[in-house]
Structures are given as C-alpha cells and as structure tokens.
Design a protein around this motif. Structure first.
Motif, PDB file in Angstrom:
ATOM      1  N   LEU A 119       0.827  -1.200   0.000  1.00  0.00           N
ATOM      2  CA  LEU A 119       0.000   0.000   0.000  1.00  0.00           C
ATOM      3  C   LEU A 119       0.863   1.253   0.000  1.00  0.00           C
ATOM      4  CD1 LEU A 119      -2.692  -1.067   2.615  1.00  0.00           C
ATOM      5  CD2 LEU A 119      -2.897  -1.058   0.130  1.00  0.00           C
ATOM      6  N   PRO A 120       0.394   2.302  -0.665  1.00  0.00           N
ATOM      7  CA  PRO A 120       1.142   3.565  -0.688  1.00  0.00           C
ATOM      8  C   PRO A 120       1.286   4.158   0.712  1.00  0.00           C
ATOM      9  CG  PRO A 120      -0.573   3.532  -2.360  1.00  0.00           C
ATOM     10  CD  PRO A 120      -0.794   2.341  -1.498  1.00  0.00           C
TER      11      PRO A 120
ATOM     12  N   PRO B 266      -0.382  10.476   0.074  1.00  0.00           N
ATOM     13  CA  PRO B 266      -1.248  10.870  -1.041  1.00  0.00           C
ATOM     14  C   PRO B 266      -0.558  10.878  -2.405  1.00  0.00           C
ATOM     15  CG  PRO B 266      -0.744  12.760   0.349  1.00  0.00           C
ATOM     16  CD  PRO B 266      -0.207  11.551   1.044  1.00  0.00           C
ATOM     17  N   ARG B 267       0.685  11.242  -2.456  1.00  0.00           N
ATOM     18  CA  ARG B 267       1.366  11.296  -3.760  1.00  0.00           C
ATOM     19  C   ARG B 267       1.693   9.910  -4.283  1.00  0.00           C
ATOM     20  NH1 ARG B 267       4.964  16.704  -3.598  1.00  0.00           N
ATOM     21  NH2 ARG B 267       3.168  18.049  -3.335  1.00  0.00           N
ATOM     22  N   SER B 268       2.218   9.060  -3.438  1.00  0.00           N
ATOM     23  CA  SER B 268       2.483   7.693  -3.894  1.00  0.00           C
ATOM     24  C   SER B 268       1.162   6.996  -4.214  1.00  0.00           C
ATOM     25  CB  SER B 268       3.293   6.906  -2.861  1.00  0.00           C
ATOM     26  OG  SER B 268       2.630   6.824  -1.630  1.00  0.00           O
ATOM     27  N   ARG B 269       0.112   7.292  -3.474  1.00  0.00           N
ATOM     28  CA  ARG B 269      -1.213   6.723  -3.755  1.00  0.00           C
ATOM     29  C   ARG B 269      -1.701   7.156  -5.131  1.00  0.00           C
ATOM     30  NH1 ARG B 269      -3.771   8.738   0.281  1.00  0.00           N
ATOM     31  NH2 ARG B 269      -3.109   7.094   1.675  1.00  0.00           N
ATOM     32  N   ARG B 270      -1.459   8.410  -5.486  1.00  0.00           N
ATOM     33  CA  ARG B 270      -1.874   8.919  -6.792  1.00  0.00           C
ATOM     34  C   ARG B 270      -1.149   8.187  -7.917  1.00  0.00           C
ATOM     35  NH1 ARG B 270      -0.047  14.161  -6.787  1.00  0.00           N
ATOM     36  NH2 ARG B 270      -1.488  14.495  -5.090  1.00  0.00           N
ATOM     37  N   VAL B 271       0.159   8.027  -7.794  1.00  0.00           N
ATOM     38  CA  VAL B 271       0.933   7.323  -8.823  1.00  0.00           C
ATOM     39  C   VAL B 271       0.509   5.849  -8.880  1.00  0.00           C
ATOM     40  CG1 VAL B 271       3.250   6.587  -9.506  1.00  0.00           C
ATOM     41  CG2 VAL B 271       2.863   8.914  -8.703  1.00  0.00           C
ATOM     42  N   TYR B 272       0.284   5.246  -7.732  1.00  0.00           N
ATOM     43  CA  TYR B 272      -0.182   3.852  -7.657  1.00  0.00           C
ATOM     44  C   TYR B 272      -1.508   3.693  -8.400  1.00  0.00           C
ATOM     45  CZ  TYR B 272      -1.736  -0.472  -5.332  1.00  0.00           C
ATOM     46  OH  TYR B 272      -2.191  -1.729  -5.045  1.00  0.00           O
ATOM     47  N   ARG B 273      -2.431   4.591  -8.168  1.00  0.00           N
ATOM     48  CA  ARG B 273      -3.738   4.522  -8.833  1.00  0.00           C
ATOM     49  C   ARG B 273      -3.624   4.753 -10.334  1.00  0.00           C
ATOM     50  NH1 ARG B 273      -7.320   7.761  -4.307  1.00  0.00           N
ATOM     51  NH2 ARG B 273      -7.512   5.994  -2.879  1.00  0.00           N
TER      52      ARG B 273
ATOM     53  N   ARG C   2       9.095   6.216 -10.003  1.00  0.00           N
ATOM     54  CA  ARG C   2       8.495   7.436  -9.444  1.00  0.00           C
ATOM     55  C   ARG C   2       7.710   7.101  -8.175  1.00  0.00           C
ATOM     56  NH1 ARG C   2       8.713  12.449  -8.097  1.00  0.00           N
ATOM     57  NH2 ARG C   2       6.771  13.573  -8.254  1.00  0.00           N
ATOM     58  N   TYR C   3       6.946   6.024  -8.229  1.00  0.00           N
ATOM     59  CA  TYR C   3       6.197   5.571  -7.066  1.00  0.00           C
ATOM     60  C   TYR C   3       7.149   5.260  -5.910  1.00  0.00           C
ATOM     61  CZ  TYR C   3       3.655   2.434  -3.986  1.00  0.00           C
ATOM     62  OH  TYR C   3       3.114   1.839  -2.880  1.00  0.00           O
ATOM     63  N   ASP C   4       8.219   4.526  -6.208  1.00  0.00           N
ATOM     64  CA  ASP C   4       9.185   4.176  -5.161  1.00  0.00           C
ATOM     65  C   ASP C   4       9.785   5.413  -4.503  1.00  0.00           C
ATOM     66  OD1 ASP C   4       8.783   1.497  -5.611  1.00  0.00           O
ATOM     67  OD2 ASP C   4      10.589   1.242  -6.822  1.00  0.00           O
TER      68      ASP C   4
ATOM     69  N   LEU D 192       7.325   8.117   3.442  1.00  0.00           N
ATOM     70  CA  LEU D 192       7.593   7.311   4.626  1.00  0.00           C
ATOM     71  C   LEU D 192       8.476   8.063   5.614  1.00  0.00           C
ATOM     72  CD1 LEU D 192       7.113   4.539   5.907  1.00  0.00           C
ATOM     73  CD2 LEU D 192       9.217   3.772   4.816  1.00  0.00           C
ATOM     74  N   THR D 193       9.434   8.805   5.108  1.00  0.00           N
ATOM     75  CA  THR D 193      10.329   9.552   5.993  1.00  0.00           C
ATOM     76  C   THR D 193       9.765  10.914   6.375  1.00  0.00           C
ATOM     77  OG1 THR D 193      11.541  10.536   4.164  1.00  0.00           O
ATOM     78  CG2 THR D 193      12.390   8.464   5.040  1.00  0.00           C
TER      79      THR D 193
END
Length: 171
Positions: free
Chosen positions: A96-97, A100-107, A150-152, A159-160
C-alpha cells in the motif's frame, strides 16, 4: 485473569509519559522510518520484470490457442513469483502507498494496467486484428518501468516525512 484488571487504586493506572519521553519516542519512530526508507530501494530488475510480465499476459491473448494456453499461465505464475523473490531477497514488501502522492501514482499505474487489460479483451472478443494487442502490450510494458521508480521515490519520501504539500513536485 482477575489479576489483569485494574483495582481502581491510583498505582494501577497506566502512567503517561513525560513530554521529553514522548519526544524521544517520536524521534525514535522517525529514525526507524528513515532506516526503513533506506532499505526500500527497489532493485533495477523489478520494474522491467513487472512490465514484461504485464506485456506477456496481454500479448498471450493474441497468440494462437496452444501458445496462448501455455504463455498465459506462465505469465500469471510469474506475478506472485516476482513478489516472492523480492520478499525473500530483500526481506521487505509493501503493498500500500505511504501517502497521497504515492497513492496517486499507484492509482494511475493501476488504471493504466486495467485499461491495457480492457483493450486486450476488446481485441480478443471483436473482429479487430490481433496485431492491435501489441499497442496495449507496449503500454503495459512501459508503464511500470516509468511510473514504478516514481512511485518508489514518492513512497520513500512520504515514509520519511520528507514529502510536503509545498515542495512543488506532483505525481
């Protein structure tokens, strides 16, 4: 079990940490997040492998029956195998992301892959020439290779706590 129940005496109540202890605990958690983010460097082979697997699943539908019946299960088996290899080799897996930004790229990545699969089905069930399946297969190959890193990056930054709403970088 009765010994676990508070008796109502003041010495049985849990003690609240002091402000200094709370700050120290939060700093320790932030340090743990930073250490974890350092370990979350996806190897170079992961995203191209994922792209190849997605492309194989899509392309398999354009192949004649015997080849399709062999390639599709092999490609579908490769997806969980990729996850297992990654987990065993690096000892980590996050599904899971982190924000919000990683969630956007994931979606976005998920939507692209689903659209590629939908295009594959359209090619399969309509009289469209099977060669057209190469277009969604190419997109399915490239999308994880472009959006995966980009997601990574966003995942590690979130996370940090390094990603903020005002840093000027979007998905």
């Amino acid at each position: 079990m009765e010994d676990d129940m508070p008796t109502g005496r003041p010495h049985d109540a849990p003690q609240r940490p002091s402000a200094a202890q709370a700050r120290e605990t939060l700093a320790s958690l932030r340090a743990d997040d930073a250490n974890l983010a350092e370990r979350l460097v996806t190897p170079r082979w992961y995203h191209p492998s994922l792209g190849v697997i997605v492309a194989l699943v899509i392309t398999s539908q354009a192949l004649p029956s015997p080849a399709s019946l062999i390639l599709l299960p092999v490609a579908l088996f490769a997806l969980p195998a990729l996850v297992v290899v990654y987990r065993r080799r690096y000892g980590l897996w996050f599904s899971l992301p982190a924000g919000p930004r990683s969630r956007r790229v994931y979606r976005i990545l998920l939507a692209i892959v689903v659209a590629c699969f939908a295009a594959m089905v359209v090619v399969k069930v309509t009289p469209v020439a099977y060669g057209w399946v190469l277009l969604p297969a190419a997109v399915g190959l490239v999308a994880p290779m472009v959006l995966g890193p980009r997601y990574d990056d966003l995942f590690r930054r979130e996370l940090t706590g390094a990603a903020t709403a005002t840093d000027g970088q979007g998905a």
